[in-house]
Design a protein around this motif. Structure first.
Motif, PDB file in Angstrom:
ATOM      1  N   VAL A  21     -25.697 -41.780 -40.257  1.00  0.00           N
ATOM      2  CA  VAL A  21     -26.222 -43.068 -39.800  1.00  0.00           C
ATOM      3  C   VAL A  21     -25.488 -43.544 -38.558  1.00  0.00           C
ATOM      4  O   VAL A  21     -26.093 -44.044 -37.606  1.00  0.00           O
ATOM      5  N   LEU A  22     -24.155 -43.384 -38.541  1.00  0.00           N
ATOM      6  CA  LEU A  22     -23.359 -43.825 -37.396  1.00  0.00           C
ATOM      7  C   LEU A  22     -23.777 -43.082 -36.129  1.00  0.00           C
ATOM      8  O   LEU A  22     -23.939 -43.688 -35.064  1.00  0.00           O
ATOM      9  N   THR A  23     -23.942 -41.774 -36.231  1.00  0.00           N
ATOM     10  CA  THR A  23     -24.335 -40.980 -35.063  1.00  0.00           C
ATOM     11  C   THR A  23     -25.739 -41.340 -34.603  1.00  0.00           C
ATOM     12  O   THR A  23     -25.995 -41.491 -33.394  1.00  0.00           O
ATOM     13  N   VAL A  24     -26.650 -41.477 -35.546  1.00  0.00           N
ATOM     14  CA  VAL A  24     -28.035 -41.809 -35.204  1.00  0.00           C
ATOM     15  C   VAL A  24     -28.110 -43.172 -34.516  1.00  0.00           C
ATOM     16  O   VAL A  24     -28.822 -43.339 -33.510  1.00  0.00           O
ATOM     17  N   LEU A  25     -27.377 -44.148 -35.032  1.00  0.00           N
ATOM     18  CA  LEU A  25     -27.393 -45.478 -34.432  1.00  0.00           C
ATOM     19  C   LEU A  25     -26.767 -45.471 -33.039  1.00  0.00           C
ATOM     20  O   LEU A  25     -27.234 -46.180 -32.133  1.00  0.00           O
ATOM     21  N   GLY A  26     -25.697 -44.678 -32.853  1.00  0.00           N
ATOM     22  CA  GLY A  26     -25.083 -44.588 -31.535  1.00  0.00           C
ATOM     23  C   GLY A  26     -26.034 -44.018 -30.504  1.00  0.00           C
ATOM     24  O   GLY A  26     -26.170 -44.551 -29.386  1.00  0.00           O
ATOM     25  N   ILE A  27     -26.716 -42.945 -30.874  1.00  0.00           N
ATOM     26  CA  ILE A  27     -27.691 -42.351 -29.957  1.00  0.00           C
ATOM     27  C   ILE A  27     -28.878 -43.286 -29.772  1.00  0.00           C
ATOM     28  O   ILE A  27     -29.395 -43.452 -28.663  1.00  0.00           O
ATOM     29  N   GLY A  28     -29.311 -43.928 -30.856  1.00  0.00           N
ATOM     30  CA  GLY A  28     -30.447 -44.851 -30.773  1.00  0.00           C
ATOM     31  C   GLY A  28     -30.173 -46.019 -29.847  1.00  0.00           C
ATOM     32  O   GLY A  28     -31.035 -46.432 -29.078  1.00  0.00           O
TER      33      GLY A  28
END
Length: 382
Positions: A21-28
Protein backbone atom coordinates in the motif's frame (compact mmCIF):
# COMPACT_ATOMS: atom_id res chain seq x y z
CA UNK A 1 10.30 -24.72 -15.78
CA UNK A 2 11.24 -21.47 -17.58
CA UNK A 3 9.09 -18.88 -15.82
CA UNK A 4 7.94 -18.37 -12.25
CA UNK A 5 4.10 -18.63 -12.15
CA UNK A 6 2.35 -15.28 -12.26
CA UNK A 7 0.10 -16.31 -9.35
CA UNK A 8 3.17 -16.40 -7.12
CA UNK A 9 3.77 -12.67 -7.67
CA UNK A 10 0.13 -11.80 -7.02
CA UNK A 11 0.10 -13.69 -3.73
CA UNK A 12 3.38 -12.01 -2.74
CA UNK A 13 1.82 -8.55 -3.11
CA UNK A 14 -1.04 -9.42 -0.77
CA UNK A 15 1.27 -11.16 1.71
CA UNK A 16 2.82 -7.78 2.64
CA UNK A 17 -0.12 -5.34 2.54
CA UNK A 18 1.58 -2.50 4.43
CA UNK A 19 4.60 -2.17 2.12
CA UNK A 20 2.44 -2.75 -0.95
CA UNK A 21 0.00 0.00 0.00
CA UNK A 22 2.82 2.41 0.88
CA UNK A 23 4.56 1.88 -2.46
CA UNK A 24 1.33 2.10 -4.45
CA UNK A 25 0.32 5.34 -2.72
CA UNK A 26 3.77 6.85 -3.28
CA UNK A 27 3.65 6.12 -6.98
CA UNK A 28 -0.01 7.16 -7.16
CA UNK A 29 0.72 10.55 -5.57
CA UNK A 30 3.55 11.16 -8.04
CA UNK A 31 1.34 10.25 -10.97
CA UNK A 32 -1.48 12.44 -9.66
CA UNK A 33 0.78 15.50 -9.46
CA UNK A 34 2.24 14.95 -12.92
CA UNK A 35 -1.17 14.07 -14.36
CA UNK A 36 -2.75 17.15 -12.77
CA UNK A 37 -0.31 19.46 -14.54
CA UNK A 38 -0.86 17.58 -17.79
CA UNK A 39 -4.63 17.97 -17.32
CA UNK A 40 -4.09 21.73 -17.06
CA UNK A 41 -1.91 21.73 -20.18
CA UNK A 42 -4.40 19.64 -22.12
CA UNK A 43 -7.31 21.78 -20.98
CA UNK A 44 -5.59 24.95 -22.13
CA UNK A 45 -4.31 23.55 -25.42
CA UNK A 46 -7.49 21.77 -26.46
CA UNK A 47 -9.65 24.76 -25.50
CA UNK A 48 -8.12 26.67 -28.39
CA UNK A 49 -6.56 24.23 -30.82
CA UNK A 50 -9.29 21.59 -31.05
CA UNK A 51 -11.92 24.23 -31.69
CA UNK A 52 -9.97 26.19 -34.30
CA UNK A 53 -11.53 26.14 -37.75
CA UNK A 54 -9.55 25.43 -40.89
CA UNK A 55 -11.93 27.56 -42.99
CA UNK A 56 -11.21 30.76 -41.06
CA UNK A 57 -8.29 33.05 -41.91
CA UNK A 58 -6.64 35.26 -39.30
CA UNK A 59 -4.86 38.25 -40.87
CA UNK A 60 -2.27 40.14 -38.81
CA UNK A 61 0.25 42.85 -39.48
CA UNK A 62 3.40 41.41 -41.00
CA UNK A 63 5.81 40.42 -38.24
CA UNK A 64 3.15 40.24 -35.49
CA UNK A 65 2.87 37.02 -33.48
CA UNK A 66 -0.50 37.82 -31.90
CA UNK A 67 -3.39 40.20 -32.42
CA UNK A 68 -2.25 42.20 -29.40
CA UNK A 69 0.86 43.18 -31.38
CA UNK A 70 -0.93 43.74 -34.67
CA UNK A 71 -2.52 46.88 -36.07
CA UNK A 72 -4.22 48.03 -39.29
CA UNK A 73 -5.68 51.40 -40.24
CA UNK A 74 -9.22 51.50 -41.58
CA UNK A 75 -7.90 52.17 -45.09
CA UNK A 76 -5.60 49.15 -44.96
CA UNK A 77 -8.43 46.94 -43.73
CA UNK A 78 -10.65 48.06 -46.61
CA UNK A 79 -7.85 47.29 -49.06
CA UNK A 80 -7.19 43.83 -47.57
CA UNK A 81 -10.84 42.84 -47.73
CA UNK A 82 -11.51 44.18 -51.22
CA UNK A 83 -8.30 42.80 -52.74
CA UNK A 84 -8.74 39.26 -51.47
CA UNK A 85 -11.31 37.33 -53.54
CA UNK A 86 -10.76 34.24 -51.36
CA UNK A 87 -12.63 35.94 -48.51
CA UNK A 88 -16.30 34.99 -48.47
CA UNK A 89 -17.08 37.26 -45.51
CA UNK A 90 -14.66 39.28 -43.40
CA UNK A 91 -14.73 41.32 -40.19
CA UNK A 92 -12.21 43.76 -38.75
CA UNK A 93 -11.75 43.45 -35.00
CA UNK A 94 -10.08 45.36 -32.18
CA UNK A 95 -8.36 43.47 -29.37
CA UNK A 96 -7.16 44.86 -26.07
CA UNK A 97 -6.39 43.41 -22.63
CA UNK A 98 -8.05 45.58 -19.97
CA UNK A 99 -7.56 45.46 -16.20
CA UNK A 100 -10.64 44.32 -14.31
CA UNK A 101 -11.37 43.43 -10.68
CA UNK A 102 -12.01 39.79 -9.78
CA UNK A 103 -14.97 38.71 -7.68
CA UNK A 104 -12.71 37.08 -5.08
CA UNK A 105 -10.23 39.96 -4.94
CA UNK A 106 -7.31 41.11 -7.04
CA UNK A 107 -7.19 42.17 -10.67
CA UNK A 108 -6.51 40.44 -13.97
CA UNK A 109 -6.30 41.37 -17.63
CA UNK A 110 -9.54 40.52 -19.43
CA UNK A 111 -9.67 40.28 -23.25
CA UNK A 112 -11.84 43.04 -24.74
CA UNK A 113 -12.84 42.58 -28.37
CA UNK A 114 -14.49 45.08 -30.65
CA UNK A 115 -16.46 43.23 -33.32
CA UNK A 116 -18.53 43.95 -36.41
CA UNK A 117 -21.83 42.42 -37.45
CA UNK A 118 -19.93 40.20 -39.86
CA UNK A 119 -18.18 38.61 -36.86
CA UNK A 120 -21.44 36.95 -35.83
CA UNK A 121 -22.04 35.75 -39.38
CA UNK A 122 -18.55 34.21 -39.49
CA UNK A 123 -18.97 32.28 -36.23
CA UNK A 124 -22.55 31.26 -36.96
CA UNK A 125 -23.83 28.51 -34.68
CA UNK A 126 -20.49 28.32 -32.89
CA UNK A 127 -21.60 31.36 -30.89
CA UNK A 128 -24.71 31.17 -28.71
CA UNK A 129 -26.44 33.76 -26.53
CA UNK A 130 -27.28 31.86 -23.34
CA UNK A 131 -28.77 34.81 -21.43
CA UNK A 132 -30.03 38.25 -22.38
CA UNK A 133 -29.70 39.27 -26.02
CA UNK A 134 -27.22 40.09 -28.74
CA UNK A 135 -25.57 43.51 -28.50
CA UNK A 136 -26.99 46.36 -30.57
CA UNK A 137 -24.45 47.93 -32.90
CA UNK A 138 -24.07 51.66 -32.50
CA UNK A 139 -24.98 51.48 -28.80
CA UNK A 140 -22.75 51.30 -25.73
CA UNK A 141 -23.52 47.65 -25.05
CA UNK A 142 -21.40 44.56 -24.53
CA UNK A 143 -21.73 40.81 -24.31
CA UNK A 144 -19.55 38.80 -21.93
CA UNK A 145 -18.37 35.20 -22.04
CA UNK A 146 -20.11 32.93 -19.57
CA UNK A 147 -16.81 32.04 -17.87
CA UNK A 148 -16.46 35.63 -16.68
CA UNK A 149 -19.79 35.95 -14.90
CA UNK A 150 -18.58 34.26 -11.71
CA UNK A 151 -14.96 35.45 -11.89
CA UNK A 152 -15.03 39.13 -12.89
CA UNK A 153 -17.04 41.90 -11.27
CA UNK A 154 -19.86 43.64 -13.15
CA UNK A 155 -20.19 40.88 -15.73
CA UNK A 156 -23.84 39.96 -15.22
CA UNK A 157 -26.90 41.08 -17.16
CA UNK A 158 -27.61 44.83 -16.67
CA UNK A 159 -24.27 45.44 -14.96
CA UNK A 160 -22.17 48.34 -16.25
CA UNK A 161 -18.54 48.04 -17.35
CA UNK A 162 -16.60 51.27 -17.66
CA UNK A 163 -13.84 51.37 -20.28
CA UNK A 164 -11.74 54.50 -20.09
CA UNK A 165 -14.58 56.87 -19.14
CA UNK A 166 -17.38 55.32 -21.18
CA UNK A 167 -19.95 53.05 -19.49
CA UNK A 168 -21.08 49.94 -21.40
CA UNK A 169 -24.12 47.97 -20.28
CA UNK A 170 -23.97 44.18 -20.25
CA UNK A 171 -26.91 42.95 -22.35
CA UNK A 172 -25.96 39.35 -23.06
CA UNK A 173 -24.01 36.30 -21.89
CA UNK A 174 -22.42 34.29 -24.68
CA UNK A 175 -21.01 30.81 -25.06
CA UNK A 176 -18.70 29.91 -27.90
CA UNK A 177 -15.58 28.23 -29.14
CA UNK A 178 -12.20 28.51 -27.52
CA UNK A 179 -11.43 31.77 -25.77
CA UNK A 180 -14.81 33.39 -26.54
CA UNK A 181 -16.05 32.35 -23.12
CA UNK A 182 -13.37 34.53 -21.52
CA UNK A 183 -13.89 37.66 -23.64
CA UNK A 184 -15.99 40.82 -23.58
CA UNK A 185 -17.47 41.85 -26.95
CA UNK A 186 -18.71 45.25 -28.04
CA UNK A 187 -19.28 47.29 -31.21
CA UNK A 188 -15.81 47.90 -32.66
CA UNK A 189 -16.63 51.49 -33.63
CA UNK A 190 -17.85 52.36 -30.13
CA UNK A 191 -14.84 50.59 -28.60
CA UNK A 192 -12.41 52.50 -30.80
CA UNK A 193 -13.98 55.78 -29.78
CA UNK A 194 -14.16 54.95 -26.08
CA UNK A 195 -10.61 53.61 -25.92
CA UNK A 196 -9.23 56.19 -28.33
CA UNK A 197 -7.70 53.48 -30.49
CA UNK A 198 -8.58 54.14 -34.14
CA UNK A 199 -6.78 51.07 -35.51
CA UNK A 200 -7.94 47.45 -35.90
CA UNK A 201 -6.01 44.48 -34.50
CA UNK A 202 -6.86 41.83 -37.05
CA UNK A 203 -9.12 40.76 -39.86
CA UNK A 204 -11.04 37.53 -39.40
CA UNK A 205 -12.42 36.03 -42.60
CA UNK A 206 -14.26 32.94 -43.70
CA UNK A 207 -12.53 31.70 -46.85
CA UNK A 208 -14.16 30.16 -49.87
CA UNK A 209 -14.08 26.34 -50.19
CA UNK A 210 -10.95 25.02 -51.88
CA UNK A 211 -8.77 28.00 -50.92
CA UNK A 212 -5.03 27.22 -50.93
CA UNK A 213 -3.84 28.79 -47.66
CA UNK A 214 -0.18 28.45 -48.58
CA UNK A 215 -0.64 30.35 -51.84
CA UNK A 216 -2.86 32.94 -50.14
CA UNK A 217 -0.31 33.53 -47.37
CA UNK A 218 2.55 33.90 -49.86
CA UNK A 219 0.62 36.40 -51.97
CA UNK A 220 -0.51 38.52 -49.02
CA UNK A 221 2.96 38.59 -47.46
CA UNK A 222 4.41 39.79 -50.76
CA UNK A 223 1.79 42.49 -51.32
CA UNK A 224 3.66 45.75 -51.88
CA UNK A 225 0.86 47.99 -50.63
CA UNK A 226 -0.29 46.19 -47.47
CA UNK A 227 1.92 43.19 -46.63
CA UNK A 228 0.14 40.97 -44.11
CA UNK A 229 0.55 37.68 -42.30
CA UNK A 230 -2.29 35.17 -42.74
CA UNK A 231 -2.87 31.81 -41.04
CA UNK A 232 -5.81 29.51 -40.72
CA UNK A 233 -7.39 29.80 -37.29
CA UNK A 234 -6.20 26.39 -36.17
CA UNK A 235 -2.52 27.17 -36.79
CA UNK A 236 -2.89 30.62 -35.28
CA UNK A 237 -4.42 29.30 -32.05
CA UNK A 238 -1.78 26.59 -31.79
CA UNK A 239 0.87 29.30 -31.80
CA UNK A 240 -1.00 31.16 -29.06
CA UNK A 241 -0.92 28.13 -26.75
CA UNK A 242 2.74 27.23 -27.17
CA UNK A 243 4.35 29.27 -24.39
CA UNK A 244 1.90 28.36 -21.62
CA UNK A 245 1.64 24.72 -22.72
CA UNK A 246 5.42 24.35 -22.52
CA UNK A 247 5.52 26.08 -19.11
CA UNK A 248 2.81 23.81 -17.66
CA UNK A 249 4.54 20.72 -19.06
CA UNK A 250 7.91 21.73 -17.59
CA UNK A 251 6.39 22.39 -14.16
CA UNK A 252 4.68 18.99 -14.26
CA UNK A 253 7.90 17.25 -15.27
CA UNK A 254 9.87 18.98 -12.51
CA UNK A 255 7.35 18.12 -9.79
CA UNK A 256 6.98 14.59 -11.12
CA UNK A 257 10.76 14.14 -11.13
CA UNK A 258 11.15 15.34 -7.54
CA UNK A 259 8.32 13.19 -6.24
CA UNK A 260 9.32 10.32 -8.52
CA UNK A 261 12.72 10.07 -6.82
CA UNK A 262 10.96 9.58 -3.52
CA UNK A 263 8.60 7.02 -5.04
CA UNK A 264 11.54 5.06 -6.51
CA UNK A 265 13.28 4.90 -3.13
CA UNK A 266 10.04 3.74 -1.55
CA UNK A 267 9.76 1.01 -4.17
CA UNK A 268 13.39 -0.02 -3.67
CA UNK A 269 12.91 -0.31 0.09
CA UNK A 270 9.70 -2.30 -0.35
CA UNK A 271 11.25 -4.72 -2.81
CA UNK A 272 14.48 -5.12 -0.81
CA UNK A 273 12.36 -5.93 2.21
CA UNK A 274 10.47 -8.46 0.12
CA UNK A 275 13.72 -10.09 -1.03
CA UNK A 276 15.03 -10.26 2.54
CA UNK A 277 11.83 -11.82 3.87
CA UNK A 278 11.59 -14.31 1.00
CA UNK A 279 15.14 -15.61 0.94
CA UNK A 280 13.92 -19.10 1.77
CA UNK A 281 11.36 -18.92 -1.06
CA UNK A 282 14.07 -17.84 -3.50
CA UNK A 283 16.19 -20.80 -2.39
CA UNK A 284 13.28 -23.17 -3.00
CA UNK A 285 12.69 -21.67 -6.45
CA UNK A 286 16.35 -22.11 -7.35
CA UNK A 287 16.28 -25.69 -6.01
CA UNK A 288 13.26 -26.40 -8.22
CA UNK A 289 15.28 -25.40 -11.26
CA UNK A 290 14.37 -21.78 -11.88
CA UNK A 291 17.34 -19.90 -13.33
CA UNK A 292 18.62 -16.44 -12.40
CA UNK A 293 16.85 -14.86 -15.35
CA UNK A 294 13.49 -16.27 -14.28
CA UNK A 295 13.99 -15.02 -10.71
CA UNK A 296 15.00 -11.57 -11.97
CA UNK A 297 12.00 -11.40 -14.31
CA UNK A 298 9.66 -12.53 -11.54
CA UNK A 299 10.71 -9.83 -9.07
CA UNK A 300 10.82 -7.17 -11.80
CA UNK A 301 7.29 -8.20 -12.84
CA UNK A 302 6.19 -7.77 -9.24
CA UNK A 303 7.67 -4.26 -9.19
CA UNK A 304 5.91 -3.49 -12.48
CA UNK A 305 2.61 -4.60 -10.95
CA UNK A 306 3.19 -2.20 -8.06
CA UNK A 307 3.83 0.57 -10.58
CA UNK A 308 0.68 -0.20 -12.55
CA UNK A 309 -1.39 -0.28 -9.36
CA UNK A 310 0.08 3.09 -8.41
CA UNK A 311 -0.73 4.39 -11.89
CA UNK A 312 -4.32 3.24 -11.52
CA UNK A 313 -4.60 5.00 -8.15
CA UNK A 314 -3.09 8.17 -9.61
CA UNK A 315 -5.51 8.15 -12.55
CA UNK A 316 -8.45 7.66 -10.21
CA UNK A 317 -7.30 10.71 -8.25
CA UNK A 318 -7.41 12.71 -11.49
CA UNK A 319 -11.02 11.87 -12.31
CA UNK A 320 -12.58 14.45 -9.92
CA UNK A 321 -10.43 17.15 -11.56
CA UNK A 322 -11.98 16.66 -14.98
CA UNK A 323 -14.02 19.72 -15.95
CA UNK A 324 -13.02 21.91 -12.97
CA UNK A 325 -12.67 25.49 -14.20
CA UNK A 326 -9.60 27.59 -13.54
CA UNK A 327 -7.98 30.65 -15.04
CA UNK A 328 -4.47 31.77 -15.83
CA UNK A 329 -2.64 34.33 -17.91
CA UNK A 330 -1.89 33.47 -21.52
CA UNK A 331 1.72 34.55 -22.03
CA UNK A 332 1.06 35.33 -25.70
CA UNK A 333 -1.76 37.83 -25.09
CA UNK A 334 -1.09 38.83 -21.43
CA UNK A 335 -4.75 38.33 -20.59
CA UNK A 336 -6.55 35.80 -18.43
CA UNK A 337 -8.19 32.85 -20.07
CA UNK A 338 -10.59 30.48 -18.31
CA UNK A 339 -10.37 26.78 -19.06
CA UNK A 340 -11.03 23.44 -17.41
CA UNK A 341 -8.90 20.47 -16.40
CA UNK A 342 -9.15 17.74 -19.04
CA UNK A 343 -8.36 14.09 -18.40
CA UNK A 344 -7.53 12.91 -21.92
CA UNK A 345 -6.20 9.57 -23.22
CA UNK A 346 -2.82 11.30 -23.55
CA UNK A 347 -2.83 12.19 -19.84
CA UNK A 348 -3.83 8.65 -18.83
CA UNK A 349 -1.24 7.10 -21.14
CA UNK A 350 1.61 9.26 -19.88
CA UNK A 351 0.57 8.77 -16.24
CA UNK A 352 0.44 4.98 -16.52
CA UNK A 353 3.71 4.93 -18.45
CA UNK A 354 5.48 7.00 -15.79
CA UNK A 355 4.03 4.79 -13.04
CA UNK A 356 5.29 1.66 -14.79
CA UNK A 357 8.72 3.24 -15.21
CA UNK A 358 8.87 4.16 -11.52
CA UNK A 359 7.94 0.61 -10.58
CA UNK A 360 10.62 -0.88 -12.83
CA UNK A 361 13.29 1.53 -11.57
CA UNK A 362 12.38 0.75 -7.98
CA UNK A 363 12.43 -3.00 -8.56
CA UNK A 364 15.53 -3.38 -10.74
CA UNK A 365 18.13 -3.50 -7.92
CA UNK A 366 16.15 -5.83 -5.61
CA UNK A 367 15.36 -8.12 -8.55
CA UNK A 368 19.04 -8.26 -9.48
CA UNK A 369 20.01 -9.12 -5.89
CA UNK A 370 17.40 -11.86 -5.75
CA UNK A 371 18.64 -13.36 -9.02
CA UNK A 372 22.25 -13.50 -7.73
CA UNK A 373 21.36 -15.80 -4.83
CA UNK A 374 22.14 -19.45 -5.33
CA UNK A 375 19.99 -22.21 -3.86
CA UNK A 376 22.51 -23.08 -1.12
CA UNK A 377 23.09 -19.41 -0.20
CA UNK A 378 19.41 -18.66 0.04
CA UNK A 379 18.52 -21.75 2.05
CA UNK A 380 21.48 -21.23 4.38
CA UNK A 381 20.45 -17.57 5.05
CA UNK A 382 16.88 -18.62 5.71
Amino acid sequence: MAHVPFAYNLRSLFARPASTVLTVLGIGATVAVLGGMLCLQQGFATLLVERGRADLAVVLRQGATSEGESGFSRERVDYLVKSTPEFEVAAAELYLAVRRAKVDGGEVNVPLRGVQEATFAIHGDDLQVVAGRKLQFGADEVMVGESLTDRIRDCRIDDVLVFNTTPFRVVGIMRGRGAMNSEVWGDVNRMQEALQRPSFSRVLAKVRPGTDFAALAKRMEGDERVPAKVQDERDYLQGQTMALSVALSLVGIFLGLVMGIGAVFTGVNAMLSAVASRTHEIGVLRALGFRSGAIFASFLLEAALLGLLGGAVGCLLLVPLNGIQTGTMNFQTFSEIVFGFRVTPFVVGVSVGVALLLGLLGGALPAWRASRLSATQALRRA
